[in-house]
Motif scaffolding. Structure first.
Motif, PDB file in Angstrom:
ATOM      1  N   VAL A  23     -10.963  12.431  -5.005  1.00 46.46           N
ATOM      2  CA  VAL A  23     -12.041  11.525  -5.363  1.00 46.46           C
ATOM      3  C   VAL A  23     -11.371  10.200  -5.718  1.00 46.46           C
ATOM      4  N   SER A  24     -11.797   9.141  -5.035  1.00 43.84           N
ATOM      5  CA  SER A  24     -11.228   7.830  -5.338  1.00 43.84           C
ATOM      6  C   SER A  24     -12.341   6.851  -5.661  1.00 43.84           C
ATOM      7  N   LEU A  25     -12.014   5.952  -6.572  1.00 44.09           N
ATOM      8  CA  LEU A  25     -12.901   4.851  -6.936  1.00 44.09           C
ATOM      9  C   LEU A  25     -12.164   3.561  -6.600  1.00 44.09           C
ATOM     10  N   ALA A  26     -12.865   2.620  -5.985  1.00 43.92           N
ATOM     11  CA  ALA A  26     -12.308   1.301  -5.706  1.00 43.92           C
ATOM     12  C   ALA A  26     -13.348   0.266  -6.103  1.00 43.92           C
ATOM     13  N   ASP A  27     -12.879  -0.869  -6.582  1.00 43.55           N
ATOM     14  CA  ASP A  27     -13.824  -1.901  -7.005  1.00 43.55           C
ATOM     15  C   ASP A  27     -14.452  -2.638  -5.822  1.00 43.55           C
ATOM     16  N   ARG A  28     -13.907  -2.418  -4.613  1.00 46.80           N
ATOM     17  CA  ARG A  28     -14.423  -3.033  -3.393  1.00 46.80           C
ATOM     18  C   ARG A  28     -14.048  -2.151  -2.214  1.00 46.80           C
ATOM     19  N   PRO A  29     -14.723  -2.284  -1.096  1.00 42.36           N
ATOM     20  CA  PRO A  29     -14.324  -1.490   0.074  1.00 42.36           C
ATOM     21  C   PRO A  29     -12.899  -1.862   0.515  1.00 42.36           C
ATOM     22  N   VAL A  30     -12.076  -0.851   0.698  1.00 41.47           N
ATOM     23  CA  VAL A  30     -10.716  -1.028   1.192  1.00 41.47           C
ATOM     24  C   VAL A  30     -10.550  -0.040   2.331  1.00 41.47           C
ATOM     25  N   GLU A  31     -10.078  -0.513   3.466  1.00 42.53           N
ATOM     26  CA  GLU A  31      -9.866   0.374   4.606  1.00 42.53           C
ATOM     27  C   GLU A  31      -8.873   1.463   4.212  1.00 42.53           C
ATOM     28  N   PHE A  32      -9.153   2.700   4.622  1.00 45.86           N
ATOM     29  CA  PHE A  32      -8.284   3.813   4.268  1.00 45.86           C
ATOM     30  C   PHE A  32      -6.864   3.551   4.760  1.00 45.86           C
ATOM     31  N   GLY A  33      -5.907   3.690   3.869  1.00 44.63           N
ATOM     32  CA  GLY A  33      -4.497   3.512   4.196  1.00 44.63           C
ATOM     33  C   GLY A  33      -4.024   2.073   4.142  1.00 44.63           C
ATOM     34  N   ALA A  34      -4.926   1.124   3.966  1.00 44.01           N
ATOM     35  CA  ALA A  34      -4.549  -0.288   3.904  1.00 44.01           C
ATOM     36  C   ALA A  34      -4.216  -0.682   2.473  1.00 44.01           C
ATOM     37  N   ALA A  35      -3.283  -1.600   2.347  1.00 45.24           N
ATOM     38  CA  ALA A  35      -2.919  -2.117   1.032  1.00 45.24           C
ATOM     39  C   ALA A  35      -3.794  -3.318   0.702  1.00 45.24           C
ATOM     40  N   ASP A  36      -4.285  -3.370  -0.511  1.00 43.20           N
ATOM     41  CA  ASP A  36      -5.030  -4.521  -1.010  1.00 43.20           C
ATOM     42  C   ASP A  36      -4.608  -4.718  -2.460  1.00 43.20           C
ATOM     43  N   PRO A  37      -3.614  -5.593  -2.680  1.00 40.04           N
ATOM     44  CA  PRO A  37      -3.087  -5.760  -4.039  1.00 40.04           C
ATOM     45  C   PRO A  37      -4.108  -6.288  -5.035  1.00 40.04           C
ATOM     46  N   ASP A  38      -5.207  -6.864  -4.554  1.00 45.06           N
ATOM     47  CA  ASP A  38      -6.231  -7.382  -5.454  1.00 45.06           C
ATOM     48  C   ASP A  38      -7.259  -6.332  -5.850  1.00 45.06           C
ATOM     49  N   ALA A  39      -7.266  -5.203  -5.165  1.00 47.21           N
ATOM     50  CA  ALA A  39      -8.245  -4.149  -5.439  1.00 47.21           C
ATOM     51  C   ALA A  39      -7.760  -3.257  -6.586  1.00 47.21           C
ATOM     52  N   THR A  40      -8.708  -2.830  -7.396  1.00 44.25           N
ATOM     53  CA  THR A  40      -8.438  -1.818  -8.412  1.00 44.25           C
ATOM     54  C   THR A  40      -8.903  -0.488  -7.836  1.00 44.25           C
ATOM     55  N   GLN A  41      -8.024   0.519  -7.880  1.00 46.37           N
ATOM     56  CA  GLN A  41      -8.358   1.833  -7.329  1.00 46.37           C
ATOM     57  C   GLN A  41      -7.853   2.925  -8.265  1.00 46.37           C
ATOM     58  N   TYR A  42      -8.669   3.956  -8.431  1.00 38.88           N
ATOM     59  CA  TYR A  42      -8.288   5.139  -9.200  1.00 38.88           C
ATOM     60  C   TYR A  42      -8.447   6.346  -8.290  1.00 38.88           C
ATOM     61  N   PHE A  43      -7.549   7.328  -8.439  1.00 40.13           N
ATOM     62  CA  PHE A  43      -7.570   8.531  -7.617  1.00 40.13           C
ATOM     63  C   PHE A  43      -7.371   9.760  -8.486  1.00 40.13           C
TER      64      PHE A  43
END
Length: 123
Positions: free
Chosen positions: A88-108
């Motif tokens: 289960v992952s939470l992201a503050d914005r859509p991020v393509e699976f496997g892509a890096a987005d240093p500005d995104a906050t993500q929890y897993f």
């Protein structure tokens, strides 16, 4: 590593979680990894973004356990999916699976389904 995209699934109603934050299901992915089937339930949770009203990890962790039990397990039953690991992952914005987005906050968090219960595995 191979992933199978099952599709974008949007709930008809907002998903209620313990923290009270707004959550939407972005997608469900099925992946074979290390001889196991991993089911990835990817959610958008804008309130985990950095800022004054941030939902920090300690408040979001119970949400992820709840999403496993209330969304992932029923989804697996409805779509006849079996998997050894549920992520289960939470992201503050859509991020393509496997892509890096240093500005995104993500929890897993990772879980195993056992007797219709989500057992925390830790990542």
């Amino acid at each position: 590593m191979s992933a199978l995209f099952l599709g974008v699934v949007k709930p008809a109603l907002a998903i209620d979680v313990p923290s009270g934050q707004a959550i939407d299901l972005q997608e469900v992915l099925v992946e074979e990894l290390g001889g196991e089937t991993w089911l990835r339930f990817r959610f958008i949770a804008p309130q985990i973004a950095t800022g004054p009203d941030t939902i920090a990890y300690d408040l979001a962790a119970p949400d992820m356990e709840h999403l496993c039990a209330a969304v992932a397990l029923p989804y697996m039953t409805e779509h006849a999916l079996a998997g050894q690991v549920i992520v289960v992952s939470l992201a503050d914005r859509p991020v393509e699976f496997g892509a890096a987005d240093p500005d995104a906050t993500q929890y897993f968090e990772a879980f195993r389904a056992q007797n219709d219960t989500c057992i925390w595995e830790g990542l």
